[in-house]
Design a protein around this motif. Structure first.
Motif, PDB file in Angstrom:
ATOM      1  N   ALA A 143       0.769  -1.046  -0.315  1.00  0.00           N
ATOM      2  CA  ALA A 143      -0.394   0.288  -0.015  1.00  0.00           C
ATOM      3  C   ALA A 143       0.135   1.359   0.113  1.00  0.00           C
ATOM      4  CB  ALA A 143      -0.731  -0.372   1.445  1.00  0.00           C
ATOM      5  N   ALA A 144       1.497   1.457   0.556  1.00  0.00           N
ATOM      6  CA  ALA A 144       2.700   2.039   1.030  1.00  0.00           C
ATOM      7  C   ALA A 144       3.791   2.512  -0.440  1.00  0.00           C
ATOM      8  CB  ALA A 144       4.018   2.069   2.423  1.00  0.00           C
ATOM      9  N   ARG A 145       3.981   1.338  -1.477  1.00  0.00           N
ATOM     10  CA  ARG A 145       4.719   1.878  -1.992  1.00  0.00           C
ATOM     11  C   ARG A 145       3.315   2.101  -3.219  1.00  0.00           C
ATOM     12  NH1 ARG A 145       6.426  -3.727  -1.739  1.00  0.00           N
ATOM     13  NH2 ARG A 145       5.116  -3.643  -3.784  1.00  0.00           N
ATOM     14  N   GLY A 146       1.624   1.547  -3.001  1.00  0.00           N
ATOM     15  CA  GLY A 146       0.841   1.996  -3.899  1.00  0.00           C
ATOM     16  C   GLY A 146       0.926   3.438  -3.934  1.00  0.00           C
ATOM     17  N   ALA A 147       0.695   4.048  -2.828  1.00  0.00           N
ATOM     18  CA  ALA A 147       0.783   5.833  -2.564  1.00  0.00           C
ATOM     19  C   ALA A 147       1.581   6.102  -3.332  1.00  0.00           C
ATOM     20  CB  ALA A 147       0.450   5.657  -1.237  1.00  0.00           C
ATOM     21  N   TRP A 148       2.629   5.904  -3.386  1.00  0.00           N
ATOM     22  CA  TRP A 148       4.216   6.311  -3.616  1.00  0.00           C
ATOM     23  C   TRP A 148       4.024   6.481  -5.175  1.00  0.00           C
ATOM     24  CZ3 TRP A 148       8.144   5.480  -6.678  1.00  0.00           C
ATOM     25  CH2 TRP A 148       9.117   6.528  -7.533  1.00  0.00           C
ATOM     26  N   ALA A 149       3.390   5.000  -6.229  1.00  0.00           N
ATOM     27  CA  ALA A 149       3.421   5.174  -7.298  1.00  0.00           C
ATOM     28  C   ALA A 149       2.101   6.235  -7.561  1.00  0.00           C
ATOM     29  CB  ALA A 149       3.206   4.019  -7.647  1.00  0.00           C
ATOM     30  N   ALA A 150       1.555   6.459  -7.087  1.00  0.00           N
ATOM     31  CA  ALA A 150       0.021   6.983  -7.059  1.00  0.00           C
ATOM     32  C   ALA A 150       0.060   9.160  -7.421  1.00  0.00           C
ATOM     33  CB  ALA A 150      -0.723   7.083  -6.266  1.00  0.00           C
ATOM     34  N   GLY A 151       1.415   8.860  -6.644  1.00  0.00           N
ATOM     35  CA  GLY A 151       2.039  10.567  -6.006  1.00  0.00           C
ATOM     36  C   GLY A 151       3.138  10.492  -7.538  1.00  0.00           C
ATOM     37  N   GLN A 152       3.378   9.707  -7.876  1.00  0.00           N
ATOM     38  CA  GLN A 152       4.337  10.179  -9.537  1.00  0.00           C
ATOM     39  C   GLN A 152       3.475  10.908 -10.354  1.00  0.00           C
ATOM     40  OE1 GLN A 152       7.733  10.296  -8.136  1.00  0.00           O
ATOM     41  NE2 GLN A 152       6.650   9.443  -6.847  1.00  0.00           N
ATOM     42  N   GLN A 153       2.016  11.053  -9.734  1.00  0.00           N
ATOM     43  CA  GLN A 153       0.969  11.172 -11.261  1.00  0.00           C
ATOM     44  C   GLN A 153       0.092  12.553 -10.433  1.00  0.00           C
ATOM     45  OE1 GLN A 153      -0.509   8.617 -14.352  1.00  0.00           O
ATOM     46  NE2 GLN A 153       0.530   7.097 -12.753  1.00  0.00           N
ATOM     47  N   GLY A 154       1.041  12.399  -9.574  1.00  0.00           N
ATOM     48  CA  GLY A 154       0.242  13.853  -8.902  1.00  0.00           C
ATOM     49  C   GLY A 154      -0.938  14.001  -7.859  1.00  0.00           C
ATOM     50  N   LYS A 155      -1.208  11.990  -7.965  1.00  0.00           N
ATOM     51  CA  LYS A 155      -2.718  11.519  -7.335  1.00  0.00           C
ATOM     52  C   LYS A 155      -2.366  11.221  -5.701  1.00  0.00           C
ATOM     53  CE  LYS A 155      -5.301  12.365 -11.000  1.00  0.00           C
ATOM     54  NZ  LYS A 155      -6.567  13.460 -10.104  1.00  0.00           N
ATOM     55  N   PHE A 156      -1.281  11.250  -4.931  1.00  0.00           N
ATOM     56  CA  PHE A 156      -0.886  10.858  -3.490  1.00  0.00           C
ATOM     57  C   PHE A 156      -2.443  11.029  -2.486  1.00  0.00           C
ATOM     58  CE2 PHE A 156      -0.020  11.276   1.234  1.00  0.00           C
ATOM     59  CZ  PHE A 156       0.458  10.363   0.922  1.00  0.00           C
ATOM     60  N   TRP A 157      -3.016  12.524  -2.089  1.00  0.00           N
ATOM     61  CA  TRP A 157      -3.594  12.496  -1.816  1.00  0.00           C
ATOM     62  C   TRP A 157      -5.442  11.991  -1.870  1.00  0.00           C
ATOM     63  CZ3 TRP A 157      -2.264  13.654   3.007  1.00  0.00           C
ATOM     64  CH2 TRP A 157      -1.126  14.517   2.906  1.00  0.00           C
ATOM     65  N   GLN A 158      -5.820  12.177  -3.462  1.00  0.00           N
ATOM     66  CA  GLN A 158      -6.479  11.001  -4.153  1.00  0.00           C
ATOM     67  C   GLN A 158      -6.605   9.646  -3.803  1.00  0.00           C
ATOM     68  OE1 GLN A 158      -4.760  13.919  -5.082  1.00  0.00           O
ATOM     69  NE2 GLN A 158      -6.378  14.622  -6.215  1.00  0.00           N
TER      70      GLN A 158
END
Length: 250
Positions: A143-158
């Motif tokens: 889940a932590a890696r997933g959150a980081w990966a989402a952040g690479q596309q500007g969607k961490f907080w979402q």
């Protein structure tokens, strides 16, 4: 004692992960306060220690424990950090160490953090910097890696909001579930998300955050540093407001 932190049932980390190689000696000396506050906030039967009075102050009245200036240097203040929100030059920085499988982290994310954003982030007083602190095994790490990966596309907080939604934790954080969360978060490039999720860069970023928390002595989630003042657990809004407002006046 407040029962608002989550602790792993296994040993927190191998010894090598606890080496404070990310933090200078002066910071390490002050960092024990976070570990003590974390223990006091989560232990059902705390035992007295040589720092018992400081620990009690930190857990029940964090403002009384005072700020540790050495810990303030842990704030990264990177304007391009996708895992942060608020002005990079905000007078107060709150670093949050949390796990997506932690129930109390979810409570904080749903109940208290939106209030902090509305009251302090939106007016430029507060900056919130997230640190991945997975302590509950493989799915926490994923889940932590997933959150980081989402952040690479500007969607961490979402992604953060989707992962901490009511009932989300109970569905687990397996591979397919992480893809669903990315879709819920509006991550635009699913193929890139999958690639980033399992990348060495994701693993290194998560480990960096995790090692920082262990070096500070944190043993439960969520744990916070607010301009160097430790606060452990999903405390009420009033507790955060007290520390934030005291820090903003300095």
């Amino acid at each position: 004692m407040p029962k608002n932190t989550s602790k792993p049932s296994r040993p927190a980390a191998p010894a090598k992960s606890r080496k404070p190689f990310l933090i200078g000696a002066a910071v390490v000396a002050a960092a024990a306060v976070l570990g003590i506050a974390s223990y006091q906030a989560s232990s059902p039967d705390p035992k007295p220690t040589v720092n018992d009075s400081a620990a009690s102050a930190s857990a029940s009245d964090p403002a009384a424990a005072g700020s540790h200036p050495e810990l303030m240097k842990l704030a990264r203040r990177d304007a391009k950090d996708p895992l942060a929100q608020g002005r990079a030059d905000a007078p107060v920085v709150m670093i949050e160490y949390a796990d997506f499988k932690c129930s109390y982290c979810g409570k904080f994310a749903r109940d208290t953090e939106p209030q902090l954003v509305k009251k302090y982030v939106d007016n430029g007083t507060l900056r919130i910097e997230w640190r991945n602190f997975p302590i509950f095994g493989a799915e926490s790490e994923a889940a932590a890696r997933g959150a980081w990966a989402a952040g690479q596309q500007g969607k961490f907080w979402q992604f953060h909001a989707a992962a901490y939604a009511e009932g989300a934790k109970e569905k687990g954080f397996g591979g397919d579930r992480l893809k669903e969360l990315a879709e819920e978060a509006g991550v635009p490039d699913a193929a890139r998300f999958e690639k980033d999720l399992d990348s060495d860069a994701a693993k290194a970023a998560v480990k960096k955050d995790q090692d920082e928390a262990y070096a500070l002595g944190a043993s439960s989630t969520p744990s916070f540093l607010i301009n160097g003042t430790p606060l452990a657990g999903a405390q009420p809004m009033a507790e955060f407001a007290q520390v934030i407002e005291a820090a903003a006046k300095k």
